[in-house]
Design a protein around this motif. Sequence first.
Motif, PDB file in Angstrom:
ATOM      1  N   UNK A   1      -3.243  -5.033  -2.771  1.00 27.83           N
ATOM      2  CA  UNK A   1      -2.365  -4.113  -3.495  1.00 27.83           C
ATOM      3  C   UNK A   1      -3.213  -2.894  -3.808  1.00 27.83           C
ATOM      4  N   UNK A   2      -2.878  -1.753  -3.220  1.00 27.78           N
ATOM      5  CA  UNK A   2      -3.718  -0.579  -3.483  1.00 27.78           C
ATOM      6  C   UNK A   2      -3.261   0.132  -4.762  1.00 27.78           C
ATOM      7  N   UNK A   3      -3.952   1.218  -5.118  1.00 28.11           N
ATOM      8  CA  UNK A   3      -3.682   1.875  -6.398  1.00 28.11           C
ATOM      9  C   UNK A   3      -2.257   2.420  -6.462  1.00 28.11           C
ATOM     10  N   UNK A   4      -1.750   2.937  -5.326  1.00 29.40           N
ATOM     11  CA  UNK A   4      -0.379   3.454  -5.330  1.00 29.40           C
ATOM     12  C   UNK A   4       0.609   2.332  -5.589  1.00 29.40           C
TER      13      UNK A   4
ATOM     14  N   UNK B   1      10.054  -0.661  -3.919  1.00 25.90           N
ATOM     15  CA  UNK B   1      10.755  -0.326  -5.148  1.00 25.90           C
ATOM     16  C   UNK B   1      12.261  -0.205  -4.900  1.00 25.90           C
TER      17      UNK B   1
ATOM     18  N   UNK C   1      11.032  -0.576 -15.357  1.00 25.12           N
ATOM     19  CA  UNK C   1      12.454  -0.316 -15.079  1.00 25.12           C
ATOM     20  C   UNK C   1      13.268  -1.587 -15.182  1.00 25.12           C
TER      21      UNK C   1
ATOM     22  N   UNK D   1       5.224   1.371  -0.753  1.00 28.23           N
ATOM     23  CA  UNK D   1       5.589   1.127  -2.149  1.00 28.23           C
ATOM     24  C   UNK D   1       6.984   1.661  -2.456  1.00 28.23           C
ATOM     25  N   UNK D   2       7.347   2.803  -1.865  1.00 35.03           N
ATOM     26  CA  UNK D   2       8.676   3.354  -2.130  1.00 35.03           C
ATOM     27  C   UNK D   2       9.736   2.396  -1.591  1.00 35.03           C
TER      28      UNK D   2
ATOM     29  N   UNK E   1       0.008  -0.515  -7.074  1.00 33.47           N
ATOM     30  CA  UNK E   1      -0.162  -0.997  -8.443  1.00 33.47           C
ATOM     31  C   UNK E   1       0.689  -0.161  -9.396  1.00 33.47           C
ATOM     32  N   UNK E   2       0.610   1.161  -9.206  1.00 33.95           N
ATOM     33  CA  UNK E   2       1.387   2.066 -10.043  1.00 33.95           C
ATOM     34  C   UNK E   2       2.881   1.774  -9.888  1.00 33.95           C
ATOM     35  N   UNK E   3       3.304   1.529  -8.636  1.00 32.30           N
ATOM     36  CA  UNK E   3       4.718   1.227  -8.390  1.00 32.30           C
ATOM     37  C   UNK E   3       5.128  -0.073  -9.075  1.00 32.30           C
TER      38      UNK E   3
ATOM     39  N   UNK F   1       0.861  -1.188   0.000  1.00 34.38           N
ATOM     40  CA  UNK F   1       0.000   0.000   0.000  1.00 34.38           C
ATOM     41  C   UNK F   1       0.889   1.226   0.000  1.00 34.38           C
ATOM     42  N   UNK F   2       0.236   2.380  -0.090  1.00 33.65           N
ATOM     43  CA  UNK F   2       0.984   3.607  -0.358  1.00 33.65           C
ATOM     44  C   UNK F   2       2.202   3.817   0.535  1.00 33.65           C
TER      45      UNK F   2
END
Lengths: 581, 581
Positions: A512-515, A486, A526, A482-483, A517-519, A478-479
């Motif tokens: 898996x939240x939207x943030x 990554x 990458x 995610x950082x 998912x984007x990650x 989740x948000x």
Amino acid sequence: MRRRTLTSFLPILAWLPGYDRQAMTNDSIAGLIVAIMLVPQGMAYALLAGLPPEVGLYASIVPLVFYGLLGSSRALAVGPVAIVSLMVATTLGEIAESGSVGYVSGAVLLAFLSGAILLGMGLARLGFLVNFLSHPVISGFSSAAALVIGFSQLKHLLGFDIPRSHLITETIAHAVTHISDLNVATFVIALISISILFFFKGRLAAWLASAGVAGGVADALAKTGPLVAVLVTTLLVWLLGLNQSSGVKVVADIPAGLPPLSVPDLDFALVRQLLPSALLISLVGFLESVSVAKSLASKRRQKLDANQELIALGAANIGASFTGGYPVTGGFSRSLVNFTAGAVTPMASIITAGLVALTVALLTPLLYFLPNATLAAIIMVAVANLIDVKTFREAWVYNKADAASLVATFLVALTLGIEMGIVAGALLSIALYLWRTSRPHMAEVGRVGNTEHFRNVLRHKVQTHPEVLAIRVDESLYFANTAFLEDDVLARVADHPEIKHLLLIMSAVNFIDASALETLQTLSERLRDAGVTMNMAEVKGPVMDRLELVSFRDEMGAGKIYLSTHNAMQNLTAKSEPKAA
Amino acid sequence: MRRRTLTSFLPILAWLPGYDRQAMTNDSIAGLIVAIMLVPQGMAYALLAGLPPEVGLYASIVPLVFYGLLGSSRALAVGPVAIVSLMVATTLGEIAESGSVGYVSGAVLLAFLSGAILLGMGLARLGFLVNFLSHPVISGFSSAAALVIGFSQLKHLLGFDIPRSHLITETIAHAVTHISDLNVATFVIALISISILFFFKGRLAAWLASAGVAGGVADALAKTGPLVAVLVTTLLVWLLGLNQSSGVKVVADIPAGLPPLSVPDLDFALVRQLLPSALLISLVGFLESVSVAKSLASKRRQKLDANQELIALGAANIGASFTGGYPVTGGFSRSLVNFTAGAVTPMASIITAGLVALTVALLTPLLYFLPNATLAAIIMVAVANLIDVKTFREAWVYNKADAASLVATFLVALTLGIEMGIVAGALLSIALYLWRTSRPHMAEVGRVGNTEHFRNVLRHKVQTHPEVLAIRVDESLYFANTAFLEDDVLARVADHPEIKHLLLIMSAVNFIDASALETLQTLSERLRDAGVTMNMAEVKGPVMDRLELVSFRDEMGAGKIYLSTHNAMQNLTAKSEPKAA
């Protein structure tokens, strides 16, 4: 979701039709024992709340009947309790002089507001909110409250005034420096009361049992400690005239007659001022009540409906506010007594209420010579149980973060006030939880022998493959993390320049939240740029459903989603040799 | 933890020793292009912040040098940005009249406070805090900010005053009802500027490419839109005397010379008043900066150190506060231009700073006739990119909770102010996360065919056993969900009176806190009373380590902890026949 029926709104319909003589007998005995306990306790807690003693008795009549009609617990004993009384004292101490008219009407208003909040929460089905108070926070809060309550009674025990302070150290300092003001007679009465209470609580049951008294009777007798202390010390004061000769403070005149009908004064400014405290009183009261009700219900395999409890406690508090009472809730020790004394239905509470009403109507003159010191002793002995070192010791061993929130709650409650303590503890425990989930445990895994099991390379002797980096992600994504995910994955890939495939094992990823998912989409891109495919295994059903909604598979390029890690490793390593880790 | 070296504190040491002529050429070109972009943007954003245009230029000199020395990103272009400028305007609008001395010194103080907060966060390694702003919250916030920013420029576009309002509807209503006050010349200039900007942004690159111009040159030319708009409209006003004849508002006199040295006025009351806003400005600014820096770093496989970024941005803001500037951060579009124009080291930023300093020292007279409408047009075109419908559309499909926090952030930001929006969004997204984890998904599982895999009985055709109830717990266990776990498990056991063993599959349980441990102990006891053993399988290493600390195994009675579900089922079902689900 279970279907809501009329019975779930009016639990009395579940037990009243089958009510028989046997149940009546059981409930009557339990009701009597609780009433004997409740009369002195009710007065004592009113004293703690800074209210005249009769307010505690008024709060022990109508609320019990309302709870009996609406409550889903069969053995909960509602009425004044220590912590809520302390919170009432702290709240009202800021708006009026203790014992003044404004103070009493403030207490009535608090009962009304708490009732409305509880009722509202019940109707909105917000019972779950109380789950956000963790056990360590409750433990730290209870211990601090017990200390504050205990020391607040010191003045009654010593017989001289000590200014109210939320700092225990100030109370102790004042007591020590003014010890020459000690009222010896008062202090002796307090010591006698404490001795009686401890004797009944500790030794008596064992002693009666060894004397051949039947267990049930012995237990029941052991609960009469407060009543005996009241009788003995009241007689002492009356016979020796201690209230006149030695200045022993007594309860004195209590207005006779049933509780007066009162209407809460809904002054808007006052409502606004009291609302935050009323909310905390409601939450803490509900928490105490629901904990005890839950443990009693499970002992008899009965169900407890938290939202119905909110409604019943809400009604009980509104009942209190219209009959000159103050905030009530289900008390821990009293409910346990009610249960062990044999209460089988809420009829026991209704009988208790009747007996308290009788006391108020007819027996108040007998309470004239009851010393305040005895009531203070009852409170101190009751709250001594709340001081809880065991939970701290266990939390310290098991999980330092839990121990930290316990200590923080305790210290803030002692230094900045108990309400601040519970707020700080709740926020800290949530913050610590978020902090932990924001830095997920991630483990590189390898195959255990020739099995289909894959375990952490750091903990087990396992086989890995040079071209595949298999990482188990031990947290929902989740948000807040995610950082971290990554950065961690990219750093691991950078450390293994030879790998061609990354395999994320998602068995512990529940969401898996939207943030996130984007990650994952970015990460996949990458990695592709670096010549590495991103694959997944053991994606759970509910998680996969959502990924399908956005066609995540298509964005993975050459990467695939496999059912099992075994499956994935077989496919990804088809052409390479395993290496020993 | 990676070791911290001197280079990580002074990233300049990493690139300066190997700096060569080629790098210098690349950085010089990029630095020039960014300077051409930054001069009009800096003035435009100062205007948006309610500040004199030179403040935007002052904020584009020293901060760039400081960031260049300390920043870990090679291509980040620091300076005034739209959202931070808007936040400065909102904050200062409450304490002083726009353009007054108090307003300007408030802006300087805000830069100092932001700098101190960023620096403090960096030293305390709090960079992770920014992770708690989810992508949907940022998206909702950016869209709202873009709308507010865009409409705040309407008055410059139309040439008549519109009172500042945080409600877009009020701004529109005022504009429509006062449309007769329209300054036609101003409006025409604005339309010309917008046309130039859109032409350079959209068509030009394609058109140049088709005309045979090399890609790099075409891209660089396309970035000169703002400069061309400034030149064209400034010439128009000067040649036609529009500022005199038609009342077109122009930038007029800008004090010549380098930025003045200023000392922030540390008035305690003012500091206290500005502190919450300074905190939000720091967080939002850092977020924008770190997002763009991260994406640029990963394009060149460079590392970005979030905490070092905080330190560098902190120093940049403190630098701004001592040279008459206002809060700055790494801007999205400018950094992208810097990167694509070929910047290889922070020397590019230092070159940009030198060129801006040159402009301030020598070229301000040329800016006298620059119309405010042109600067407003530059802002509006820049922020149009921030309006982000795509994220909402995707979140709506993928996860309604994310979509809800996006919409809530957007609406609160538009109605109650953009700062409230980001606070509300962050709190809501955390609350929604807690709510979700407080009600974990739990699945009864069975064996898939003759494999060792166990899957949800509701989703797969699997085999279960009458005496064993196998439940997979899909969430870490912590205080907020222990009550749910207990209720759910007991209800399932009650629904299966024939079971003898409960098996909790813990593959997705990444943590068990003290509250959950206590609940598991209670659950185990209650099940034992009901003649059911509580077993576990697939407990993870870190979780098992903690359970061993408190000898949890001993408290499970006849229940055991198994390595795998397969293992557990074989043992528990040794004497019974499977049934088809």
